[in-house]
Design an enzyme around this catalytic site. Structure first.
Site, PDB file in Angstrom:
ATOM      1  CB  SER A   1      -4.687  -6.686   4.541  1.00 38.34           C
ATOM      2  OG  SER A   1      -4.161  -5.472   3.991  1.00 38.34           O
TER       3      SER A   1
ATOM      4  CE  LYS B   1     -13.068  -6.664   4.135  1.00 41.02           C
ATOM      5  NZ  LYS B   1     -12.657  -6.031   3.026  1.00 41.02           N
TER       6      LYS B   1
ATOM      7  NE  ARG C   1      -2.617  -8.070  -4.328  1.00 37.79           N
ATOM      8  CZ  ARG C   1      -3.474  -7.905  -3.173  1.00 37.79           C
ATOM      9  NH1 ARG C   1      -2.809  -8.088  -2.001  1.00 37.79           N
ATOM     10  NH2 ARG C   1      -4.856  -8.264  -3.133  1.00 37.79           N
TER      11      ARG C   1
ATOM     12  CG  HIS D   1      -1.896  -0.934   1.290  1.00 34.35           C
ATOM     13  ND1 HIS D   1      -2.251  -1.656   2.357  1.00 34.35           N
ATOM     14  CD2 HIS D   1      -2.726  -1.519   0.502  1.00 34.35           C
ATOM     15  CE1 HIS D   1      -3.326  -2.552   2.312  1.00 34.35           C
ATOM     16  NE2 HIS D   1      -3.627  -2.205   1.025  1.00 34.35           N
TER      17      HIS D   1
HETATM   18  O1  PNS Z   1      -9.375  -2.836   0.264  1.00 34.52           O
HETATM   19  P1  PNS Z   1     -10.521  -3.284  -0.460  1.00 34.52           P
HETATM   20  O2  PNS Z   1     -11.181  -4.088   0.793  1.00 34.52           O
HETATM   21  O3  PNS Z   1     -10.406  -4.035  -1.441  1.00 34.52           O
HETATM   22  O4  PNS Z   1     -11.417  -2.155  -0.801  1.00 34.52           O
HETATM   23  C1  PNS Z   1     -12.754  -2.062  -1.483  1.00 34.52           C
HETATM   24  C2  PNS Z   1     -13.344  -0.586  -1.524  1.00 34.52           C
HETATM   25  C3  PNS Z   1     -13.400   0.091  -0.179  1.00 34.52           C
HETATM   26  C4  PNS Z   1     -12.495   0.176  -2.534  1.00 34.52           C
HETATM   27  C5  PNS Z   1     -14.779  -0.851  -2.032  1.00 34.52           C
HETATM   28  O5  PNS Z   1     -15.364  -1.924  -1.520  1.00 34.52           O
HETATM   29  C6  PNS Z   1     -15.621   0.326  -2.247  1.00 34.52           C
HETATM   30  O6  PNS Z   1     -15.440   1.393  -2.941  1.00 34.52           O
HETATM   31  N1  PNS Z   1     -16.875   0.127  -1.351  1.00 34.52           N
HETATM   32  C7  PNS Z   1     -17.669   1.424  -1.329  1.00 34.52           C
HETATM   33  C8  PNS Z   1     -19.028   1.340  -1.923  1.00 34.52           C
HETATM   34  C9  PNS Z   1     -19.084   1.399  -3.504  1.00 34.52           C
HETATM   35  O7  PNS Z   1     -18.888   2.421  -4.017  1.00 34.52           O
HETATM   36  N2  PNS Z   1     -18.748   0.132  -4.393  1.00 34.52           N
HETATM   37  C10 PNS Z   1     -18.585   0.245  -5.671  1.00 34.52           C
HETATM   38  C11 PNS Z   1     -19.849   0.318  -6.564  1.00 34.52           C
HETATM   39  S1  PNS Z   1     -21.320  -0.658  -6.115  1.00 34.52           S
END
Ligand code: PNS
Length: 160
Positions: free
Chosen positions: A129, A42, A91, A18
């Site tokens: 993570s 979560k 990745r 990150h």
């Molecule tokens: O580190 P992660 O868990 O892969 O991050 C995922 C994240 C936070 C980027 C994603 O879940 C997100 O943006 N969630 C907010 C809701 C949203 O806008 N979802 C995408 C369109 S439905």
């Protein structure tokens, strides 16, 4: 107009991968907002305040990076912050499908907000993570993969 990007994620916890993405992202954007999704659904190992603390510590030497939390849609948050881009690290092939879906949905919801992917540094290709938490839980050495403060907190969390 400053070029602002949101670097969203769970960051549970922040990894060296990150940090690499944030550093390289700063070469492309004037300001990066590292934003943790508030997601009660979560289960996380670290609380939001612990995650923010670890992010702040480990990115203290990168200028023009700030830290925040958000809930709801990422694109709404991006618009609220006047950000024109979402920054994500990619990745191996396994990340691609999910990232592609996320980027396309975000683009459908708000066309103006672009998603920019940076390929992870080769050193961090297997760093995630989740895998770090799994290894640390059973006493595995993750020293090379996370900042020292995260390593210390993982040991405390798992009583190692
Ligand atoms: O580190 P992660 O868990 O892969 O991050 C995922 C994240 C936070 C980027 C994603 O879940 C997100 O943006 N969630 C907010 C809701 C949203 O806008 N979802 C995408 C369109 S439905």
């Amino acid at each position: 107009m400053p070029r602002i990007a949101i670097y969203p994620g769970s960051f549970d916890p922040v990894t060296n991968g990150h940090i690499d993405i944030a550093k390289r992202g700063r070469k492309l954007f004037d300001h990066i907002i590292v934003a943790i999704l508030l997601n009660p659904g979560k289960q996380s190992l670290f609380s939001v305040s612990e995650r923010i603390e670890m992010l702040k510590e480990s990115m203290a030497d990168i200028d023009n990076v700030t830290f925040d939390t958000f809930d709801g849609l990422l694109v709404d948050y991006a618009q609220q912050c006047k950000a024109n881009a979402i920054l994500r690290g990619m990745r191996a092939v396994s990340d691609f499908e999910y990232e592609f879906q996320l980027a396309l949905m975000n683009r459908k919801l708000k066309r103006k907000v672009e998603t920019i992917f940076l390929m992870t540094g080769l050193r961090w290709i297997f760093t995630s993570s989740s895998i770090i938490k799994e290894a640390a839980k059973f006493g595995g050495d993750v020293t090379d993969m996370v900042p020292p403060g995260v390593n210390r907190r993982l040991k405390i969390k798992f009583g190692k």
